[in-house]
Motif scaffolding. Structure first.
Motif, PDB file in Angstrom:
ATOM      1  N   SER A   1       4.972 -19.622 -28.850  1.00 25.76           N
ATOM      2  CA  SER A   1       5.461 -18.917 -27.848  1.00 25.76           C
ATOM      3  C   SER A   1       7.532 -19.826 -27.630  1.00 25.76           C
ATOM      4  CB  SER A   1       4.975 -18.974 -26.244  1.00 25.76           C
ATOM      5  OG  SER A   1       6.330 -18.594 -25.193  1.00 25.76           O
ATOM      6  N   TYR A   2       8.234 -19.388 -27.214  1.00 26.82           N
ATOM      7  CA  TYR A   2       9.576 -20.328 -26.837  1.00 26.82           C
ATOM      8  C   TYR A   2      10.303 -20.168 -25.379  1.00 26.82           C
ATOM      9  CZ  TYR A   2      13.795 -21.854 -28.793  1.00 26.82           C
ATOM     10  OH  TYR A   2      15.306 -22.172 -29.745  1.00 26.82           O
TER      11      TYR A   2
ATOM     12  N   TYR B   1       7.695 -12.565 -22.106  1.00 22.64           N
ATOM     13  CA  TYR B   1       6.493 -13.283 -21.632  1.00 22.64           C
ATOM     14  C   TYR B   1       7.011 -12.969 -19.716  1.00 22.64           C
ATOM     15  CZ  TYR B   1       4.065 -14.447 -24.986  1.00 22.64           C
ATOM     16  OH  TYR B   1       2.797 -14.498 -26.762  1.00 22.64           O
ATOM     17  N   PHE B   2       8.255 -13.559 -19.665  1.00 20.85           N
ATOM     18  CA  PHE B   2       8.984 -14.377 -17.975  1.00 20.85           C
ATOM     19  C   PHE B   2      10.949 -13.932 -18.657  1.00 20.85           C
ATOM     20  CE2 PHE B   2      10.949 -17.299 -16.304  1.00 20.85           C
ATOM     21  CZ  PHE B   2      10.894 -17.452 -14.543  1.00 20.85           C
ATOM     22  N   ALA B   3      11.764 -13.952 -17.907  1.00 20.81           N
ATOM     23  CA  ALA B   3      12.976 -13.447 -18.592  1.00 20.81           C
ATOM     24  C   ALA B   3      13.534 -13.856 -16.403  1.00 20.81           C
ATOM     25  CB  ALA B   3      13.473 -12.620 -18.293  1.00 20.81           C
ATOM     26  N   ARG B   4      14.211 -14.840 -16.234  1.00 18.97           N
ATOM     27  CA  ARG B   4      14.653 -15.002 -14.918  1.00 18.97           C
ATOM     28  C   ARG B   4      16.897 -15.360 -15.103  1.00 18.97           C
ATOM     29  NH1 ARG B   4      13.964 -20.688 -10.919  1.00 18.97           N
ATOM     30  NH2 ARG B   4      15.015 -19.293  -8.999  1.00 18.97           N
ATOM     31  N   LEU B   5      17.077 -14.494 -14.450  1.00 16.64           N
ATOM     32  CA  LEU B   5      18.775 -14.762 -13.860  1.00 16.64           C
ATOM     33  C   LEU B   5      19.012 -15.498 -13.486  1.00 16.64           C
ATOM     34  CD1 LEU B   5      19.706 -11.493 -15.658  1.00 16.64           C
ATOM     35  CD2 LEU B   5      20.583 -13.747 -16.848  1.00 16.64           C
TER      36      LEU B   5
ATOM     37  N   SER C   1       0.994 -18.955 -21.610  1.00 14.64           N
ATOM     38  CA  SER C   1      -0.143 -17.716 -21.985  1.00 14.64           C
ATOM     39  C   SER C   1      -1.473 -17.777 -22.692  1.00 14.64           C
ATOM     40  CB  SER C   1       0.728 -16.425 -22.857  1.00 14.64           C
ATOM     41  OG  SER C   1       1.633 -16.903 -23.722  1.00 14.64           O
ATOM     42  N   SER C   2      -1.674 -16.315 -23.554  1.00 14.14           N
ATOM     43  CA  SER C   2      -2.464 -16.862 -24.496  1.00 14.14           C
ATOM     44  C   SER C   2      -2.338 -17.007 -25.773  1.00 14.14           C
ATOM     45  CB  SER C   2      -3.317 -15.730 -25.045  1.00 14.14           C
ATOM     46  OG  SER C   2      -2.747 -14.501 -25.183  1.00 14.14           O
ATOM     47  N   ASP C   3      -0.778 -16.968 -25.681  1.00  9.10           N
ATOM     48  CA  ASP C   3      -0.099 -17.510 -26.999  1.00  9.10           C
ATOM     49  C   ASP C   3      -0.082 -15.610 -28.310  1.00  9.10           C
ATOM     50  OD1 ASP C   3       1.219 -19.399 -28.140  1.00  9.10           O
ATOM     51  OD2 ASP C   3       0.180 -20.153 -30.579  1.00  9.10           O
ATOM     52  N   GLN C   4      -0.654 -15.547 -27.573  1.00 10.42           N
ATOM     53  CA  GLN C   4      -0.756 -13.504 -28.195  1.00 10.42           C
ATOM     54  C   GLN C   4       0.511 -12.971 -28.067  1.00 10.42           C
ATOM     55  OE1 GLN C   4      -2.731 -13.459 -30.342  1.00 10.42           O
ATOM     56  NE2 GLN C   4      -3.698 -15.730 -30.440  1.00 10.42           N
ATOM     57  N   SER C   5       1.207 -12.156 -28.651  1.00 10.22           N
ATOM     58  CA  SER C   5       2.184 -10.843 -28.734  1.00 10.22           C
ATOM     59  C   SER C   5       1.893 -10.523 -27.401  1.00 10.22           C
ATOM     60  CB  SER C   5       2.510 -10.166 -29.980  1.00 10.22           C
ATOM     61  OG  SER C   5       1.336  -8.998 -30.013  1.00 10.22           O
ATOM     62  N   LEU C   6       2.723 -10.105 -27.297  1.00  9.08           N
ATOM     63  CA  LEU C   6       2.917  -8.930 -25.397  1.00  9.08           C
ATOM     64  C   LEU C   6       1.816  -8.013 -25.589  1.00  9.08           C
ATOM     65  CD1 LEU C   6       3.972  -8.889 -22.506  1.00  9.08           C
ATOM     66  CD2 LEU C   6       5.607  -7.766 -23.291  1.00  9.08           C
ATOM     67  N   LYS C   7       2.130  -7.131 -27.322  1.00  9.27           N
ATOM     68  CA  LYS C   7       1.310  -6.501 -26.638  1.00  9.27           C
ATOM     69  C   LYS C   7       0.005  -6.745 -27.072  1.00  9.27           C
ATOM     70  CE  LYS C   7       4.220  -3.066 -28.861  1.00  9.27           C
ATOM     71  NZ  LYS C   7       4.722  -1.832 -30.645  1.00  9.27           N
TER      72      LYS C   7
ATOM     73  N   GLN D   1      -1.447  -9.446 -24.983  1.00 13.50           N
ATOM     74  CA  GLN D   1      -1.589 -10.182 -23.905  1.00 13.50           C
ATOM     75  C   GLN D   1      -2.196  -8.118 -22.834  1.00 13.50           C
ATOM     76  OE1 GLN D   1      -0.461 -12.133 -22.619  1.00 13.50           O
ATOM     77  NE2 GLN D   1       0.591 -13.349 -24.734  1.00 13.50           N
ATOM     78  N   LEU D   2      -1.472  -7.476 -23.235  1.00 11.43           N
ATOM     79  CA  LEU D   2      -1.229  -6.128 -21.936  1.00 11.43           C
ATOM     80  C   LEU D   2      -2.426  -5.559 -22.893  1.00 11.43           C
ATOM     81  CD1 LEU D   2       1.969  -5.230 -22.675  1.00 11.43           C
ATOM     82  CD2 LEU D   2       1.244  -6.114 -20.668  1.00 11.43           C
ATOM     83  N   LYS D   3      -3.138  -5.349 -24.024  1.00 10.43           N
ATOM     84  CA  LYS D   3      -3.851  -4.912 -24.340  1.00 10.43           C
ATOM     85  C   LYS D   3      -5.327  -5.438 -23.904  1.00 10.43           C
ATOM     86  CE  LYS D   3      -6.723  -1.404 -25.743  1.00 10.43           C
ATOM     87  NZ  LYS D   3      -6.385   0.037 -26.718  1.00 10.43           N
ATOM     88  N   SER D   4      -5.522  -6.706 -23.908  1.00 10.31           N
ATOM     89  CA  SER D   4      -6.459  -7.456 -22.716  1.00 10.31           C
ATOM     90  C   SER D   4      -6.226  -7.492 -21.858  1.00 10.31           C
ATOM     91  CB  SER D   4      -5.736  -8.893 -23.609  1.00 10.31           C
ATOM     92  OG  SER D   4      -6.463  -9.227 -24.820  1.00 10.31           O
ATOM     93  N   LEU D   5      -5.168  -7.571 -21.176  1.00 11.85           N
ATOM     94  CA  LEU D   5      -5.441  -6.857 -19.648  1.00 11.85           C
ATOM     95  C   LEU D   5      -6.003  -5.421 -18.953  1.00 11.85           C
ATOM     96  CD1 LEU D   5      -2.408  -8.688 -18.695  1.00 11.85           C
ATOM     97  CD2 LEU D   5      -3.537 -10.033 -18.096  1.00 11.85           C
ATOM     98  N   TYR D   6      -5.575  -4.607 -20.031  1.00 11.84           N
ATOM     99  CA  TYR D   6      -5.994  -3.100 -19.700  1.00 11.84           C
ATOM    100  C   TYR D   6      -7.669  -2.939 -20.189  1.00 11.84           C
ATOM    101  CZ  TYR D   6      -7.711   0.986 -21.098  1.00 11.84           C
ATOM    102  OH  TYR D   6      -8.562   2.677 -21.321  1.00 11.84           O
ATOM    103  N   ILE D   7      -7.909  -4.297 -21.320  1.00 13.93           N
ATOM    104  CA  ILE D   7      -9.617  -4.510 -21.498  1.00 13.93           C
ATOM    105  C   ILE D   7     -10.425  -5.041 -20.396  1.00 13.93           C
ATOM    106  CG2 ILE D   7     -11.424  -5.003 -23.089  1.00 13.93           C
ATOM    107  CD1 ILE D   7      -9.478  -4.252 -25.698  1.00 13.93           C
TER     108      ILE D   7
END
Length: 217
Positions: A8-9, A61-65, A151-157, A159-165
């Motif tokens: 993560s960056y 993961y997150f963005a703010r302005l 986060s879990s340090d995995q790609s966004l896709k 993590q989204l799949k994990s939340l769905y499951i």
């Protein structure tokens, strides 16, 4: 390491906004609007969640302005103000992967929104390509110290799949309580086929999703 934690960056950049007022923009009082106020209004009218332009940017993961006017700090028992020569457009983002790859994806996914938001930032009139945008953001970047990846340090896709499951398995558990072993085994096999474990594209949660769906099964 500063800026990075695992895969993560953490990006933090301060982009100075031009001083002065726009000749073609007006505020509620009918006066020419200051560049920072126009920029603030544009930020305030951005969509939220899946309607946000950052929901289109891969691996965000997150963005703010926000707009930074002045800097306040404590000195003894008093709060002091450090008056800045310019107001700043502040952009922060946590994402999976490397900085240049992320910024290139950001430009290609949301160039129109970027151009509108950064229009009155100093020097942004020289930005016309992904390479220009990468160089510009790097020039405005600050080191993100003490960065923590929540986060879990995995790609966004992933993590989204994990939340769905997780949601789907909860539904499966609740609807199959007390059923005979043979029926449960059959239903679970159907469940595995339905959720397609190895398919990160679908079925899955979508970028910007912030609450459970009524049902995913």
């Amino acid at each position: 390491m500063a800026n990075k934690f695992g895969q993560s960056y953490g990006l933090t950049c301060l982009c100075p906004i031009k001083n002065g007022r726009c000749e073609t923009g007006y505020d509620n009082a009918g006066d020419q609007a200051a560049y920072d106020k126009i920029t603030r209004r544009r930020i305030q009218t951005l969509g939220l969640h899946d309607k946000s332009p950052f929901a289109k940017v891969p691996d965000t993961y997150f963005a703010r302005l926000f707009i930074l006017n002045d800097v306040f700090f404590e000195q003894g028992n008093e709060v002091k103000r450090d008056h800045l020569k310019s107001k700043y457009l502040v952009f922060t983002s946590n994402f999976h992967g490397e900085l240049e790859t992320y910024l290139e994806g950001m430009w290609h996914s949301a160039a129109g929104d970027i151009a509108e938001i950064w229009q009155y930032a100093v020097g942004f009139d020289q930005v016309s390509s992904a390479a220009d945008f990468i160089a510009y953001i790097k020039q405005c970047q600050l080191t993100t110290t003490l960065f923590f990846n929540g986060s879990s340090d995995q790609s966004l896709k992933q993590q989204l799949k994990s939340l769905y499951i997780k949601q789907a398995f909860t539904e499966f558990t609740l609807t199959n309580q007390g059923k005979p072993a043979a029926e449960l085994r059959h239903n679970f096999q159907q469940f595995l086929q339905q959720i397609e474990l190895d398919n990160l594209e679908s079925p899955s949660w979508f970028a910007g999703q912030y609450e459970l769906e009524d049902s995913v099964l």
